[in-house]
Design an enzyme around this catalytic site. Structure first.
Site, short mmCIF file in Angstrom:
data_model
loop_
_atom_site.label_atom_id
_atom_site.label_comp_id
_atom_site.label_asym_id
_atom_site.label_seq_id
_atom_site.Cartn_x
_atom_site.Cartn_y
_atom_site.Cartn_z
N GLU A 23 0.83 -1.20 0.00
CA GLU A 23 0.00 0.00 0.00
C GLU A 23 0.87 1.26 0.00
OE1 GLU A 23 -3.50 -0.66 2.10
OE2 GLU A 23 -4.13 1.42 2.18
N SER A 43 -7.50 1.37 -2.74
CA SER A 43 -6.26 0.62 -2.94
C SER A 43 -6.53 -0.74 -3.57
CB SER A 43 -5.57 0.44 -1.59
OG SER A 43 -4.58 -0.54 -1.68
#
Ligand code: HC1
Ligand code: SF4
Length: 558
Positions: A277, A317
């Site tokens: 991430e 994400s």
């Protein structure tokens, strides 16, 4: 200071909204079904009635405190009144208590016992069980509903979903999704908060323990378990230890005694998530595209966004949640095992049960996560196995995935994902920088937090929200252009996973103990940053080579 008199004792009034709160502060556990300080006051159950000095009866939850007020909470009249309410509720309620999922935790059962109800003077009008088993997260049984409305209010006021509401009037009144659809066909996101506040067995978390026992007893099956960060601080209290105490080692030991083959920590998966991430975030910051980046670990939030904000899906994400990343790694690791391998996730969450069943996480008909068991279900299994949890010796998780970082552990509390990502992207790797990050506003259980940091010569703006209503309000501001962020962490449950609906329910202050338990685990961890976890580095150099995209990312827009 201002006081009121409660059962002949002066009790200070300090800004409480109603006398119920003052009474409880004064040490009297006034009974209620429909009062939660976080929700609007409904005043329907009338269990909290009190008498003033003139003998007038008030519902304590909806009466504001006044200085000098004299209140009695326990008079013959009130006792008679409460018993009457309980008997009326019981007369219209199935009494199969011994086989109810809520047995031992039901408020109706508890109050019937507390008020010594030995018989019900009215005839039993309870209908048969009326089950909705369509959801993978929750099970509804209308016949056990006492119409307190807690579920309706939490779903609307805290989660901004409104999947359930009162329907019909008079004796036909019930709580139901619109048009009496099965709950799975509605906009329900599976967060389970309705089950968390339900005082009876009308909405409960789906129980999958029988299937897991079956797998454990199958000699041809290797059962591999991962334990989510928040579980270790949510499980202890009900098993005789302190609220918020980190009992990870005991959970591991208990699972081994129950017969599972391997035990790991989802925090290891969280470390993978941090690297992926953070990488994705830095890439988007450089390109300036698809910002803000929204986190993707909370499946109830992902579902909420899918249903209500499809236009935002490209901002979410592409990282799988830590549970899914780790499950993919585990399935890959044991691919050539001569036994069938099942991956079990012990989660504080009900929505994880739905996440595990999503088609994105099924390959060739096999799920990455075969079973999700809530903290509450694990408690039940530990009790069923007769394990005396408070006396069991703690044990370590298994190798080769046995190390975790403090950054991975704090995922379980709101702000934790953000703090872990900041640790990763900040250039300053000193101890003082680590401490400074903790004080940037990422910590604390407030529903909305903001912070910013310098990254590559620019100011990066961050928001952290928990509770979907808070998320909805923030999204509105972003879309109107009133607020601008680069990174937004969203957790559906207020407080984050520590307050997940799969955990034993805690209202009020107990959540601070759970939060403190996770930050202590971070302090006690000798690895603070995800990138310093040796397991993670070994994975990138080995098992994950050429498979990072396949095993760690997902496209929810398929
Ligand atoms: Fe959570 Fe997560 S922190 S979502 O709150 O990112 O459930 O604990 O396991 O996946 O790690 C839950 C907790 C959990 C994931 C991690
Ligand atoms: Fe509402 Fe969550 Fe319950 Fe679904 S699980 S009905 S979204 S509170």
């Amino acid at each position: 200071t201002e006081f009121m008199i409660i059962d002949n004792m002066p009790v200070e009034i300090a800004g409480e909204q109603n006398i119920l709160a003052v009474i409880r502060k004064g040490g009297i556990e006034l009974p209620t079904f429909c009062y939660y300080s976080e929700l609007s006051v409904y005043g329907a159950c009338r269990m909290c009635v009190v008498e003033d000095k003139w003998g007038t009866i008030h519902a304590a939850c909806s009466t504001p405190p006044k200085p000098g007020m004299e209140i009695r909470t326990n008079t013959p009249r009130l006792r008679k009144y409460r018993k009457m309410i309980l008997e009326l509720l019981l007369s219209n309620h199935c009494r199969d208590c011994t086989t109810c999922e809520k047995n031992g935790k039901c408020k109706l059962q508890e109050l019937a016992r507390r008020f010594g109800i030995k018989q019900v003077r009215f005839s039993n009008t309870a209908g048969d069980a009326d089950m909705d088993t369509s959801s993978l997260a929750i099970v509804r049984d209308k016949s056990k509903c006492i119409l307190c409305g807690d579920c309706v209010r939490v779903c609307d006021e805290v989660q901004n979903v409104g999947a359930i509401d009162f329907a019909f009037r008079g004796s036909r009144m019930c709580v139901s999704p619109a048009f009496d659809e099965p709950i799975a066909n509605t906009n329900c996101v599976g967060c389970g908060q309705c089950a968390a506040v339900c005082p009876t067995g009308a909405i409960v978390v789906r129980n999958d323990t029988a299937k897991l026992w079956q797998e454990i007893s199958d000699k041809d099956t290797k059962v591999v378990v991962q334990i989510a960060p928040a579980v270790r601080v949510g499980i202890g209290k009900e098993l005789g230890l302190g609220e918020g105490e980190n009992v990870m080692g005991r959970i591991v030991a208990a699972l081994r005694r129950m017969g599972v083959d391997e035990v790991f920590d989802t925090s290891t998966g969280a470390d993978l998530t941090v690297l992926e991430e953070a990488g994705e975030f830095m890439f988007r910051l450089e390109s300036g595209e698809k910002l803000p980046l929204f986190t993707s670990c909370c499946p109830a939030w992902v579902r909420y966004a899918e249903l209500n904000h499809p236009e935002l899906m490209e901002n979410i994400s592409t990282c799988r949640s830590p549970m899914q990343m780790f499950a993919a790694v585990l399935k890959e690791q044991y691919r050539h095992s001569h036994r069938r391998v099942v991956v079990v996730a012990v989660m504080p969450c009900t929505a994880k049960k739905q996440e595990a069943a999503r088609e994105e996480f099924i390959e060739d008909g096999v799920r990455y996560v075969d079973y999700v068991i809530s903290t509450q279900e694990l408690i039940q299994m530990i009790k069923e196995a007769g394990i005396v949890f408070a006396e069991i010796e703690p044990e370590a998780v298994d190798m080769p995935f046995g190390t975790t970082s403090g950054a991975g552990v704090i995922f379980g509390v709101t702000g934790g994902v953000t703090e872990a990502v900041i640790r990763r992207i900040s250039d300053d790797k000193s101890v003082s920088s680590l401490r400074a990050i903790a004080f940037t506003g990422v910590r604390g259980l407030e529903g909305v937090k903001e912070t910013s940091l310098d990254f590559a010569g620019r100011e990066v703006k961050i928001a952290i929200v928990s509770g979907l209503k808070n998320a909805a309000q923030l999204l509105k501001k972003i879309q109107k252009g009133e607020k601008q962020y680069d990174f937004v962490e969203v957790m559906a449950c207020p407080g984050g996973c520590i307050c997940g609906a799969g955990q034993p329910f805690i209202g009020g202050e107990g959540k601070w103990n759970r939060s403190a338990g996770l930050y202590e685990a971070d302090r006690m961890s000798n690895i603070k940053r995800s990138e310093e976890n040796p397991v993670i580095m070994a994975l990138y150099g080995g098992l994950l080579k050429g498979k990072v995209h396949k095993l760690l990312h997902v496209d929810y827009r398929r």
